[in-house]
Design a protein around this motif. Sequence first.
Motif, PDB file in Angstrom:
ATOM      1  N   GLU A  22       0.800  -1.217   0.000  1.00 44.24           N
ATOM      2  CA  GLU A  22       0.000   0.000   0.000  1.00 44.24           C
ATOM      3  C   GLU A  22       0.841   1.279   0.000  1.00 44.24           C
ATOM      4  O   GLU A  22       0.525   2.242  -0.708  1.00 44.24           O
ATOM      5  N   GLU A  23       1.926   1.274   0.795  1.00 40.67           N
ATOM      6  CA  GLU A  23       2.705   2.516   0.908  1.00 40.67           C
ATOM      7  C   GLU A  23       3.375   2.862  -0.417  1.00 40.67           C
ATOM      8  O   GLU A  23       3.526   4.044  -0.753  1.00 40.67           O
ATOM      9  N   LYS A  56       0.750   4.408  -2.660  1.00 44.86           N
ATOM     10  CA  LYS A  56       0.475   5.758  -2.174  1.00 44.86           C
ATOM     11  C   LYS A  56       1.557   6.724  -2.657  1.00 44.86           C
ATOM     12  O   LYS A  56       1.262   7.804  -3.181  1.00 44.86           O
TER      13      LYS A  56
END
Length: 572
Positions: free
Chosen positions: A448-449, A452
């Motif tokens: 996810e990071e 992002k």
Amino acid sequence: MSEIKGKVLSVTGNMVAGDFAGDIMQNEVAHIIKDGKRLKAEVIKIKNNTAYMQVFENTKGIKAGDGIEYSGKMLSVRLGPGILSQIYDGLQNPLPEMAKAFGIFLPIGEEIAPLAMEKIWEFTPLKKTGEIVSRGDVLGFVPEGIFKHKIMVPFNFTEEYEIKKISAKGRYAVKEEIAVIKGQDGKEISLTMSFDWPVKYPITAYKEKLKPSDALVTRIRVIDTFFPVAKGGTYCIPGPFGAGKTVMQQITSRHAEVDIVIIAACGERAGEVVETLTEFPFLKDPRTGRTLMERTIIICNTSSMPVSARESSVYTAATLAEYYRQMGLNVLLLADSTSRWAQAMREISGRLEEIPGEEAYPAYLESRIASFYERAGLVRLKDGEVGSLTIGGTVSPAGGNFEEPVTQGTLKVVGAFHGLSRARSDARKFPSIDPLESWSKYKSFIAEENVKLAKEILFKGAEVNQMMKVVGEEGTTVEDYVVYLKAEFLDNVYLQQNGFDDVDAATIKERQEYVFNVVCKILKKRFSFSSKDDARKFFYELRHNFIDWNYKEWQTEAFKKQEKIIAGSIAG
Ligand code: ADP
Ligand code: MG
């Protein structure tokens, strides 16, 4: 079968109003009798002893006084082995057989059996005499292509039944009896491998609906990494005419990691459907090497078909998709374009003189769209297996304006939005999914990071780009300029994908994870360039090396060699 008869009262386009004596049902099939021919129709409204029917054929020549026969049966599809690799129209007429029998122009009132009832299948029973079964229970199976096609207790059988007789392992025709079951009332019912199901009713003969969680890998990087689709989930692809909706669905139908693909083609252009029909049957499945058609069903509207048949095609497609989900398979239904379906609803509603909603669409447009997408889902079946139906629909709003009822109604219910941008397709940036507008509620398999971080760079890069349009490149700092170059790099080497290159067209999950890691390393790296020219030169070369890398087959020597070149240029 009921013997209810009536007479035509009036005809408006494909809408026929008729009378009847007795009880008839909403959505039942009726036939208008015209010079000895039987024209199929569906009862869509009953009011004041008048039945309003949409006729699935040209109504020319029908006049008041012509006979009507009400069948007492809902508009249904025939389920059973042999549906895979078929090309049907919206009423499940097999188009190639129709063409063989009648040529391109289908004579009025002709129908051909949707399944080859004489065809022999190798049946293996899974139940024994004396066992108790109910709807959706698996009596046995036949191999269909590479799949096990379950032969089930028909889904409309609401009681528990005792098996009185079940055929031994052997070869049987679809129409032959394979089991006899006895209901609570003592009546014995003979079952074959096939039965009918009304298209407008979802098939719910499963144990439970589960929450979609696993990603459906489409092998399209921008989707899987940034705007993922879940197995059993829903998504929509709105985009202006020519932005790449149809090509995107074609690419998805070839490469997505699912068992079965069902294409509901309501073509925008006349030649489009013909293209699908002439090309698709010859395509190789890039994953199995067999023909793609073996695991595909095409539901197709020819331009000569009236709107009502178009309206029924999405329901036919959804029903066949749900049926194959019952086999414990992962099914992907692609509808292109749902705007044509909505327009059919609008026309029908207009003829019924209903009170129109926004842009003259019927007031129930949103609920119809919602109930279509609700047919998607991940389900645990009665035998414990899990099946999924994922639905992806394109929307083609006039002028590409997403603020119209069909797009808005769809966005309210789907789990992911892949908005296509005219600016991107004009710049030949494919797939033309707009990374700044699109979204997904599902979880990507990429950390996810990192997603992002990459999205932030895309947004910042777009800002810098906007700013540069005002102040020019000279007015931009090297730092900002590098952000812009990073965003361009990400777009060029990762978001864009060459659908016509054998290797680049489809990127498996492992490769996406691997390559995206390298991309992120570059996005995170603090470069120290002495000038914007330096920076531009560096990214120009990097981009070329990276695109070359995309064209190398995964984990080959050439792939590794190219990777070293890239690693060398970003070291230090
Ligand atoms: P739509 O269905 O949105 O009207 P199409 O899918 O028919 O648009 O695409 C229009 C044209 O754009 C195609 O004929 C093709 O030339 C081009 N195109 C679309 N997608 C791609 C792609 N992924 N790669 C290359 N060209 C594409
Ligand atoms: Mg199209």
